[in-house]
Design a protein around this motif. Structure first.
Motif, PDB file in Angstrom:
ATOM      1  N   ASP A 131       7.238  -1.141  -2.929  1.00 29.13           N
ATOM      2  CA  ASP A 131       6.275  -1.792  -3.600  1.00 29.13           C
ATOM      3  C   ASP A 131       4.613  -1.582  -3.433  1.00 29.13           C
ATOM      4  OD1 ASP A 131       5.770  -2.474  -1.179  1.00 29.13           O
ATOM      5  OD2 ASP A 131       5.595  -4.743  -1.189  1.00 29.13           O
ATOM      6  N   PHE A 132       4.658  -0.185  -3.314  1.00 22.75           N
ATOM      7  CA  PHE A 132       3.210   0.293  -3.189  1.00 22.75           C
ATOM      8  C   PHE A 132       2.315   0.288  -4.326  1.00 22.75           C
ATOM      9  CE2 PHE A 132       5.880   4.032  -4.544  1.00 22.75           C
ATOM     10  CZ  PHE A 132       5.302   4.429  -5.852  1.00 22.75           C
ATOM     11  N   ARG A 212      -2.245  -0.038   4.154  1.00 24.90           N
ATOM     12  CA  ARG A 212      -2.231  -0.879   3.271  1.00 24.90           C
ATOM     13  C   ARG A 212      -1.233  -0.665   1.920  1.00 24.90           C
ATOM     14  NH1 ARG A 212      -5.782  -0.375   6.871  1.00 24.90           N
ATOM     15  NH2 ARG A 212      -7.483  -2.161   7.123  1.00 24.90           N
ATOM     16  N   ASN A 213      -0.210   0.265   2.221  1.00 28.05           N
ATOM     17  CA  ASN A 213       0.757   0.509   1.185  1.00 28.05           C
ATOM     18  C   ASN A 213      -0.041   1.193  -0.134  1.00 28.05           C
ATOM     19  OD1 ASN A 213       3.266   1.033   0.459  1.00 28.05           O
ATOM     20  ND2 ASN A 213       3.960  -0.971   0.077  1.00 28.05           N
ATOM     21  N   LEU A 214      -0.939   1.652  -0.065  1.00 27.49           N
ATOM     22  CA  LEU A 214      -1.641   2.222  -1.320  1.00 27.49           C
ATOM     23  C   LEU A 214      -1.346   3.855  -1.605  1.00 27.49           C
ATOM     24  CD1 LEU A 214      -4.906   0.710  -0.452  1.00 27.49           C
ATOM     25  CD2 LEU A 214      -3.322  -0.006  -2.076  1.00 27.49           C
ATOM     26  N   ASP A 431      -3.762  -5.040  -0.099  1.00 22.99           N
ATOM     27  CA  ASP A 431      -4.676  -3.909  -1.061  1.00 22.99           C
ATOM     28  C   ASP A 431      -6.216  -4.462  -0.640  1.00 22.99           C
ATOM     29  OD1 ASP A 431      -6.261  -2.844  -2.964  1.00 22.99           O
ATOM     30  OD2 ASP A 431      -4.738  -3.172  -4.615  1.00 22.99           O
ATOM     31  N   GLU A 432      -6.427  -3.772   0.522  1.00 22.38           N
ATOM     32  CA  GLU A 432      -7.961  -4.153   0.875  1.00 22.38           C
ATOM     33  C   GLU A 432      -8.891  -3.772  -0.078  1.00 22.38           C
ATOM     34  OE1 GLU A 432      -9.646  -2.442   5.248  1.00 22.38           O
ATOM     35  OE2 GLU A 432      -8.966  -0.985   3.926  1.00 22.38           O
ATOM     36  N   VAL A 433      -8.825  -2.825  -0.943  1.00 19.64           N
ATOM     37  CA  VAL A 433     -10.028  -2.417  -1.930  1.00 19.64           C
ATOM     38  C   VAL A 433     -10.129  -3.534  -2.662  1.00 19.64           C
ATOM     39  CG1 VAL A 433     -10.565  -0.790  -3.804  1.00 19.64           C
ATOM     40  CG2 VAL A 433      -9.387  -0.030  -1.730  1.00 19.64           C
ATOM     41  N   SER A 434      -9.068  -4.266  -3.344  1.00 16.41           N
ATOM     42  CA  SER A 434      -9.054  -5.391  -4.299  1.00 16.41           C
ATOM     43  C   SER A 434      -9.493  -6.455  -3.647  1.00 16.41           C
ATOM     44  CB  SER A 434      -7.913  -5.566  -5.070  1.00 16.41           C
ATOM     45  OG  SER A 434      -7.183  -4.510  -5.621  1.00 16.41           O
ATOM     46  N   TRP A 435      -9.267  -6.802  -2.356  1.00 15.78           N
ATOM     47  CA  TRP A 435      -9.797  -7.783  -1.751  1.00 15.78           C
ATOM     48  C   TRP A 435     -11.140  -7.694  -1.601  1.00 15.78           C
ATOM     49  CZ3 TRP A 435      -8.083 -12.406  -0.825  1.00 15.78           C
ATOM     50  CH2 TRP A 435      -6.590 -12.905  -0.659  1.00 15.78           C
TER      51      TRP A 435
END
Ligand code: ATP
Ligand code: MG
Length: 700
Positions: A131-132, A212-214, A431-435
């Motif tokens: 689910d990346f 973060r699975n990105l 998803d750290e960036v979106s958070w």
């Protein structure tokens, strides 16, 4: 019926065979010239078609796909790689006209989209969670910023590379395979002393991505290459899935892509590449036309086909573009010719200022339109998206429909990205960036609180409820409550059928107020969000929607809605980069001003200037019958910060090129002296006679 006529017999199972047709049943000679036909029919092994603009490279590739299918190659075992999804779609539609619906089963698309498909399929076997999420360039830069901050490079005294620069260096390193230090020395000598720090940040960036699975854009290519190189078992399955690989616009691929192709050709060598070194315009993304020049060495023995007959443009247009490109310092020489005679030399239009340029272009478009040219057969090309602003306003005022390609993308708009960030944390809670983006939107939450929230969520392994457990400082309490409420609602709704459209409605119940607070004019932005919702509802689910957006950022909303061509007749305004491979009956290249085209940033660097020259070549070779290059002489309030400047025509249109063009100076209706009528056959008035008559004797 058959059963009653014949005695029951044991059923004999006859194995289905692949259809093998040794000789092509199709006669191409009416549609392709001899060289094109030979390339289309080329049997096996590496094939390179290197040829100038408009010589039918793309057309030959379409016929080659058709021919392969005719020959019995299974369409799903053909991989057609193109620069955009739009290009793949158009090529396969054309192939469909030749061989029918079988061609729709051909695997066509961009390198990135193909890499993505393969990663979803084979990634889990290669240690990648299924689910990346895919980060676009902006997200990757934001994550680079977080990595930079986490290592303490946030508040540097000395000048230290910014997140965009860091990301650029990182991406360049991966795509060109040059060492970090070498890139710094060549492009950022002032940062060489930070090489070790930069490498540490890249390491941090990489581990954050995996925690973060990105996955970023470069990973889509890099992981594909690694799967081919590091695991025989996986490589055999990936490479074994295709019998023929065909690539258009090969001059704009990079070393990593060439590496992938070598891996894909481990079991067979059926690779066809097509391109024009004189049209290589993506070196800023790490592409190198060396790829096409080195192809015969890398895939030996390669058959090489060159094409010199141009089918697109009239001879006068070719005369000008041949001269323009003959000035290039390094190229695989080719002199194009055409049977398309024409009398109209390309126009070189000098206008007084931008307003007059705009007026000229619009008037001429209307004139062409009245003469029967549909609007979608007319394009206005610009070096950079912002250069068409004045024209867009005028077109809107005059109700002339237009589509815009390239330039600022709908998805790059901050408010669209904001809403997408909510969807993305639902899809990937890590998803750290979106958070970070979401948290920074909320009133009362700043950088410190945002980082604290993320820290506490990380401690709870990013479980979906982690946010609500955070104890906010008093200032952030309202924001925390509102956001936690929304997330709970979204997660609950997610339990049954995920419906992206409804998710967006819920998000907007909170976000619209934030938007109104942040922007002075919120109406057009709210309309964008309405649009986003409409589009989202066309996708089966959130994951499909997000992946589609990240992979092929649409250049306009029509693109996004799925239809690549709009039904309405509309003019095209495009950046030159986005016009690659296309053609129109009439083309305007506006702002042909030195410092704009070539862009001022390229002036000090010979290689970049050469790339700008090729870009001008791409622009001018898009025209079939009418070409006008325009430049305003005076610029008021320039975007370069001066109040006024007198501009020079682009250096690429030098004396020799100008000799192949005709000068046009638009007349300005407002400033023109009243028109003087041409003398008619005889005088219409006889002043002397009037006077004489006055004294003539007669009845009083
Ligand atoms: P570019 O370098 O801009 O990508 P290209 O080499 O790919 O150009 P195409 O777009 O394939 O060229 O062809 C240019 C035009 O010439 C198209 O309209 C195409 O249909 C036409 N054309 C090419 N070859 C022939 C041919 N043999 N007969 C008739 N028309 C042709
Ligand atoms: Mg082409």
């Amino acid at each position: 019926m058959a059963d009653s006529q014949f005695p029951a017999a044991p059923t004999l199972l006859y194995p289905a065979r692949e259809r093998v047709v040794t000789e092509s049943p199709r006669d191409f000679t009416a549609e392709l010239n001899a060289e094109q036909a030979a390339a289309a029919r080329h049997v096996d092994g590496p094939l390179l078609i290197i040829a100038g603009a408009g010589t039918g490279k793309t057309r030959t590739l379409v016929y080659r796909v058709a021919h392969l299918i005719d020959r019995g190659v299974r369409p799903e075992r053909i991989l057609l790689l193109t620069f955009t999804r739009r290009a793949a779609h158009e090529m396969l539609t054309r192939a469909e006209r030749l061989v029918g619906s079988a061609s729709t089963r051909v695997n066509g698309g961009t390198f990135h989209a193909t890499g993505h498909r393969l990663l979803r399929q084979f990634g889990p076997e290669a240690g990648l969670a299924r689910d990346f999420s895919i980060m676009d360039q902006g997200d990757a830069e934001d994550l680079m910023q977080l990595a930079r901050g986490a290592l303490g490079y946030g508040k540097q005294e000395k000048r230290f590379p910014k997140k965009e620069t860091l990301h650029y260096i990182y991406s360049r390193h991966l795509n060109t395979e040059r060492a970090i230090e070498e890139i710094l020395e060549a492009e950022y000598p002032q940062f060489v002393e930070f090489t070790a720090d930069i490498v540490r940040i890249f390491a941090e960036y990489t581990s954050r991505k995996s925690e973060r699975n990105l996955v970023d854009y470069d990973d889509l290519l890099l992981f594909w290459a690694l799967m081919l190189e590091q695991s025989n078992a996986i490589a055999d399955r990936i490479a074994g899935a295709y019998d023929h690989i065909l690539i258009d616009e090969y001059q704009d691929t990079n070393l990593l892509q060439a590496r992938i192709l070598r891996g894909m050709c481990r079991t067979h060598r059926n690779i066809t590449v097509v391109g024009d070194d004189a049209q290589s315009v993506y070196s800023f993304r790490g592409a190198s036309f060396r790829n096409i020049l080195d192809f015969p060495k890398q895939f030996s023995p390669a058959q090489i086909v060159t094409l010199e007959q141009n089918y697109r443009s009239t001879q006068p247009i070719l005369d000008a573009t041949n001269t323009l490109i003959s000035r290039a310092l390094e190229r695989f020489s080719k002199q194009l010719w055409t049977q398309r005679t024409g009398t109209e030399a390309p126009w070189l239009v000098t206008t007084r200022d931008e307003q007059q340029q705009t007026r000229f272009v619009v008037d001429r478009i209307l004139e062409l339109h009245e003469e029967g040219t549909p609007l979608h057969e007319i394009a206005v090309l610009v070096r950079a998206g912002y250069m068409s602003a004045d024209l867009e306003i005028e077109l809107t005022n005059r109700n002339i429909p237009f589509e815009k390609w390239g330039g600022l993308k709908f998805l790059e708009a901050a408010h669209v990205k904001d809403v997408l960030a909510f969807l993305r944390v639902l899809e990937n809670p890590r998803d750290e960036v979106s958070w970070y983006r979401i948290l920074m939107l909320m009133p009362g939450i700043g950088d410190v609180t945002a980082r604290a929230v993320m820290q506490s969520m990380a401690e709870r392994s990013w479980d979906p409820d982690a946010f609500s457990h955070f104890v906010p400082p008093p200032r952030a309490r309202d924001a925390h409550r509102a956001l936690a409420g929304l997330l709970r609602e979204l997660l609950a709704s997610h339990a049954d059928e995920p419906n992206v459209g409804e998710d967006i409605d819920r998000i907007r119940a909170l976000y619209d107020a934030v938007l109104a607070e942040r922007y002075d004019r919120s109406e057009p932005r709210l309309a964008d969000l309405d649009q986003l919702r409409t589009i989202a509802s066309g996708y089966p689910g959130r994951a499909a929607f997000l992946a589609a957006l990240a992979l092929e950022p649409p250049s306009n909303t029509q693109d996004l809605a799925g239809g690549s061509e709009s039904d309405d007749d509309a003019l095209v305004i495009s950046t030159v980069h986005s016009a690659k491979g296309k053609e129109w009956d009439a083309v305007f290249v506006i702002w042909a001003v030195d410092g704009w085209f070539p862009s001022s940033r390229s002036l000090g660097d010979e290689e970049q200037l050469e790339e700008e020259r090729r870009l001008m070549y791409v622009a001018m070779t898009r025209a079939r019958n009418h070409l006008a290059v325009t430049y305003p002489l005076n610029v008021y309030a320039t975007r370069r910060g001066q109040d006024y400047s007198i501009d020079q025509l682009t250096r690429f249109i030098d004396r020799g090129v100008r000799d192949k063009m005709q000068r046009v100076v638009p007349q300005d209706s407002e400033s023109l002296a009243p028109e003087v009528a041409a003398p008619s056959a005889g005088p219409s008035l006889d002043l002397r006679a009037l006077l004489r008559g006055r004294w003539a004797p007669g009845p009083k």
